[in-house]
Design a protein around this motif. Structure first.
Motif, PDB file in Angstrom:
ATOM      1  N   ASP B  54       8.601 -15.282  -0.013  1.00 16.95           N
ATOM      2  CA  ASP B  54       7.410 -16.110  -0.202  1.00 16.95           C
ATOM      3  C   ASP B  54       7.823 -17.573  -0.221  1.00 16.95           C
ATOM      4  O   ASP B  54       8.661 -17.972  -1.029  1.00 16.95           O
ATOM      5  CB  ASP B  54       6.726 -15.765  -1.529  1.00 16.95           C
ATOM      6  N   LEU B  55       7.234 -18.339   0.682  1.00 17.81           N
ATOM      7  CA  LEU B  55       7.496 -19.782   0.721  1.00 17.81           C
ATOM      8  C   LEU B  55       6.231 -20.509   0.308  1.00 17.81           C
ATOM      9  O   LEU B  55       5.163 -20.301   0.903  1.00 17.81           O
ATOM     10  CB  LEU B  55       7.916 -20.209   2.132  1.00 17.81           C
ATOM     11  N   SER B  56       6.337 -21.323  -0.734  1.00 13.86           N
ATOM     12  CA  SER B  56       5.183 -22.066  -1.219  1.00 13.86           C
ATOM     13  C   SER B  56       5.224 -23.488  -0.680  1.00 13.86           C
ATOM     14  O   SER B  56       6.246 -24.166  -0.780  1.00 13.86           O
ATOM     15  CB  SER B  56       5.193 -22.076  -2.749  1.00 13.86           C
ATOM     16  N   VAL B  57       4.118 -23.899  -0.098  1.00 19.58           N
ATOM     17  CA  VAL B  57       4.041 -25.252   0.477  1.00 19.58           C
ATOM     18  C   VAL B  57       2.914 -25.986  -0.244  1.00 19.58           C
ATOM     19  O   VAL B  57       1.786 -26.065   0.244  1.00 19.58           O
ATOM     20  CB  VAL B  57       3.770 -25.202   1.993  1.00 19.58           C
ATOM     21  N   ALA B  58       3.222 -26.476  -1.435  1.00 24.63           N
ATOM     22  CA  ALA B  58       2.206 -27.200  -2.200  1.00 24.63           C
ATOM     23  C   ALA B  58       1.869 -28.508  -1.493  1.00 24.63           C
ATOM     24  O   ALA B  58       0.723 -28.936  -1.449  1.00 24.63           O
ATOM     25  CB  ALA B  58       2.693 -27.459  -3.610  1.00 24.63           C
ATOM     26  N   ARG B  91      -0.491 -17.192   8.709  1.00 24.00           N
ATOM     27  CA  ARG B  91       0.086 -17.428   7.375  1.00 24.00           C
ATOM     28  C   ARG B  91       1.094 -16.357   7.006  1.00 24.00           C
ATOM     29  O   ARG B  91       1.660 -16.366   5.917  1.00 24.00           O
ATOM     30  CB  ARG B  91      -1.014 -17.514   6.320  1.00 24.00           C
ATOM     31  N   VAL B  92       1.287 -15.405   7.898  1.00 24.40           N
ATOM     32  CA  VAL B  92       2.294 -14.354   7.689  1.00 24.40           C
ATOM     33  C   VAL B  92       3.095 -14.235   8.977  1.00 24.40           C
ATOM     34  O   VAL B  92       2.532 -14.270  10.075  1.00 24.40           O
ATOM     35  CB  VAL B  92       1.625 -12.998   7.350  1.00 24.40           C
ATOM     36  N   PHE B  93       4.398 -14.099   8.839  1.00 21.77           N
ATOM     37  CA  PHE B  93       5.278 -13.883   9.993  1.00 21.77           C
ATOM     38  C   PHE B  93       6.076 -12.622   9.712  1.00 21.77           C
ATOM     39  O   PHE B  93       6.607 -12.464   8.597  1.00 21.77           O
ATOM     40  CB  PHE B  93       6.203 -15.097  10.191  1.00 21.77           C
ATOM     41  N   ARG B  94       6.143 -11.747  10.722  1.00 28.10           N
ATOM     42  CA  ARG B  94       6.766 -10.442  10.461  1.00 28.10           C
ATOM     43  C   ARG B  94       7.756 -10.044  11.539  1.00 28.10           C
ATOM     44  O   ARG B  94       7.615 -10.426  12.705  1.00 28.10           O
ATOM     45  CB  ARG B  94       5.678  -9.360  10.403  1.00 28.10           C
ATOM     46  N   THR B  95       8.721  -9.249  11.115  1.00 32.82           N
ATOM     47  CA  THR B  95       9.515  -8.452  12.037  1.00 32.82           C
ATOM     48  C   THR B  95       9.132  -7.008  11.711  1.00 32.82           C
ATOM     49  O   THR B  95       8.367  -6.787  10.755  1.00 32.82           O
ATOM     50  CB  THR B  95      11.029  -8.660  11.812  1.00 32.82           C
ATOM     51  N   PRO B  96       9.645  -6.029  12.427  1.00 28.41           N
ATOM     52  CA  PRO B  96       9.301  -4.644  12.051  1.00 28.41           C
ATOM     53  C   PRO B  96       9.700  -4.283  10.616  1.00 28.41           C
ATOM     54  O   PRO B  96       9.139  -3.359  10.031  1.00 28.41           O
ATOM     55  CB  PRO B  96      10.092  -3.811  13.066  1.00 28.41           C
ATOM     56  N   SER B  97      10.665  -4.987  10.027  1.00 33.17           N
ATOM     57  CA  SER B  97      11.127  -4.576   8.692  1.00 33.17           C
ATOM     58  C   SER B  97      11.083  -5.697   7.653  1.00 33.17           C
ATOM     59  O   SER B  97      11.547  -5.503   6.530  1.00 33.17           O
ATOM     60  CB  SER B  97      12.567  -4.067   8.795  1.00 33.17           C
ATOM     61  N   ARG B  99       8.956  -9.521   6.211  1.00 29.07           N
ATOM     62  CA  ARG B  99       7.838 -10.461   6.383  1.00 29.07           C
ATOM     63  C   ARG B  99       8.040 -11.714   5.539  1.00 29.07           C
ATOM     64  O   ARG B  99       8.688 -11.681   4.494  1.00 29.07           O
ATOM     65  CB  ARG B  99       6.495  -9.802   6.060  1.00 29.07           C
ATOM     66  N   VAL B 100       7.502 -12.789   6.038  1.00 20.81           N
ATOM     67  CA  VAL B 100       7.520 -14.071   5.318  1.00 20.81           C
ATOM     68  C   VAL B 100       6.075 -14.494   5.104  1.00 20.81           C
ATOM     69  O   VAL B 100       5.294 -14.568   6.055  1.00 20.81           O
ATOM     70  CB  VAL B 100       8.280 -15.149   6.122  1.00 20.81           C
ATOM     71  N   ASP B 101       5.719 -14.711   3.841  1.00 22.44           N
ATOM     72  CA  ASP B 101       4.366 -15.156   3.495  1.00 22.44           C
ATOM     73  C   ASP B 101       4.395 -16.640   3.153  1.00 22.44           C
ATOM     74  O   ASP B 101       5.272 -17.082   2.405  1.00 22.44           O
ATOM     75  CB  ASP B 101       3.852 -14.392   2.271  1.00 22.44           C
ATOM     76  N   ILE B 102       3.439 -17.360   3.690  1.00 21.41           N
ATOM     77  CA  ILE B 102       3.307 -18.781   3.352  1.00 21.41           C
ATOM     78  C   ILE B 102       2.150 -18.900   2.369  1.00 21.41           C
ATOM     79  O   ILE B 102       1.038 -18.425   2.655  1.00 21.41           O
ATOM     80  CB  ILE B 102       3.011 -19.640   4.604  1.00 21.41           C
ATOM     81  N   ILE B 103       2.413 -19.493   1.231  1.00 21.63           N
ATOM     82  CA  ILE B 103       1.370 -19.643   0.215  1.00 21.63           C
ATOM     83  C   ILE B 103       1.286 -21.101  -0.223  1.00 21.63           C
ATOM     84  O   ILE B 103       2.211 -21.881   0.011  1.00 21.63           O
ATOM     85  CB  ILE B 103       1.609 -18.710  -0.998  1.00 21.63           C
ATOM     86  N   THR B 104       0.202 -21.436  -0.867  1.00 24.79           N
ATOM     87  CA  THR B 104       0.017 -22.817  -1.324  1.00 24.79           C
ATOM     88  C   THR B 104      -0.877 -22.830  -2.558  1.00 24.79           C
ATOM     89  O   THR B 104      -1.342 -21.778  -3.016  1.00 24.79           O
ATOM     90  CB  THR B 104      -0.575 -23.686  -0.198  1.00 24.79           C
ATOM     91  N   LYS B 105      -1.112 -24.016  -3.080  1.00 26.08           N
ATOM     92  CA  LYS B 105      -2.014 -24.153  -4.227  1.00 26.08           C
ATOM     93  C   LYS B 105      -3.445 -24.301  -3.716  1.00 26.08           C
ATOM     94  O   LYS B 105      -3.671 -24.606  -2.537  1.00 26.08           O
ATOM     95  CB  LYS B 105      -1.615 -25.363  -5.059  1.00 26.08           C
ATOM     96  N   HIS B 106      -4.394 -24.115  -4.615  1.00 26.89           N
ATOM     97  CA  HIS B 106      -5.794 -24.318  -4.259  1.00 26.89           C
ATOM     98  C   HIS B 106      -6.088 -25.800  -4.083  1.00 26.89           C
ATOM     99  O   HIS B 106      -5.615 -26.628  -4.868  1.00 26.89           O
ATOM    100  CB  HIS B 106      -6.696 -23.759  -5.357  1.00 26.89           C
TER     101      HIS B 106
END
Lengths: 71, 185
Positions: B54-58, B91-97, B99-106
């Motif tokens: 999980d990568l947070s990009v505030a 906002r999600v990047f995946r390989t078959p096994s 995943r990377v989620d990009i999250i942020t603040k409201h």
């Protein structure tokens, strides 16, 4: 959390109180989670129990063990 | 516990691209795994293996645009964006096994997802992310010669878990977070 408390309890409790003081929902959320986890870390409690002073009568002073009377 | 090979590769390419210097913060289990060195204690739950990051990009500072999809492909060419309905940017990047989620603040409008055009992606806005990523600190992920990453402070990480455990918007997530809290303690 145990390790954080063990490492620097005062700093952790300060941060805990600061987070609680951000708002009502913050306070209730944190307290509810602590309750679910069986924690009794609550705001406003001293870390050590304090015996209340006895009022009315002066308590008798005792000599310290290292002090000897003259003669 | 050191990151797994795919985790380490991703952290390395993200760090080499300078994203941790521009406001990206590593959160979640992989961030937790760096705390053993920070605190100087064994963390039992650090052995909890995860197949996501999980990568947070505030906030994303700097003017030069970058593309997170291209950066992730340097770690594994199989990375592809995963599109949800109505997504303008992934906002999600995946390989078959993995995943990377990009999250942020409201943001002000409390809408989700939030577009981060400079990074070529969107991010899922989550509650209390601003608290988690404030005062983030540098830590070393034990991959290769060491990867300098940006993670929340351990105290904020623990308190954030307490906060989100009570969120009932997503029962599945709340349960998962609760499990994390219990494991962390």
């Amino acid at each position: 959390m145990d390790i954080l408390i063990e490492t620097d309890e005062a700093a952790f409790l300060d941060d805990l109180d600061a987070a609680r003081n951000r708002g009502k929902s913050w306070k209730s959320g944190i307290n509810a989670s602590l309750k679910e986890l069986g924690r009794d870390t609550r705001q406003g409690h001293l870390p050590l129990p304090v015996v209340p002073a006895v009022s009315g009568r002066a308590t008798r002073r005792t000599k310290s063990p290292g002090r000897r009377s003259k003669g | 516990m050191p990151p797994t090979l795919p985790q380490g590769r991703i952290l390395e390419v993200v760090a080499n691209a300078g994203l941790f210097d521009r406001g990206v913060t590593l959160v979640g289990t992989v961030a937790y795994q760096t705390y053993a060195c920070v605190i100087g204690a064994y963390l039992g739950a650090g052995s909890y293996v995860t197949n996501d990051i999980d990568l947070s990009v505030a906030e994303f500072t700097g003017d030069a645009p970058q593309n997170i999809g291209d950066i992730l492909k340097r770690a594994d060419p199989q990375f592809e964006p995963y599109w949800h309905a109505n997504d303008k940017l992934p906002r999600v990047f995946r390989t078959p096994s993995f995943r990377v989620d990009i999250i942020t603040k409201h943001g002000r409008g409390r809408t989700s997802p939030v577009l981060i055009e400079k990074l070529g992606c969107a991010a899922a806005a989550l509650t209390f992310q601003d608290y988690l990523t404030e005062d983030a600190m540098e830590a070393i992920a034990l991959y290769g010669p060491g990867v300098l990453v940006r993670v929340p402070t351990p105290t904020r990480f623990a308190l954030h878990k307490l906060l989100v455990a009570q969120e009932r918007g997503n029962t599945k997530l709340a349960k998962r977070q609760k499990t994390c809290v219990k494991r962390a303690i």
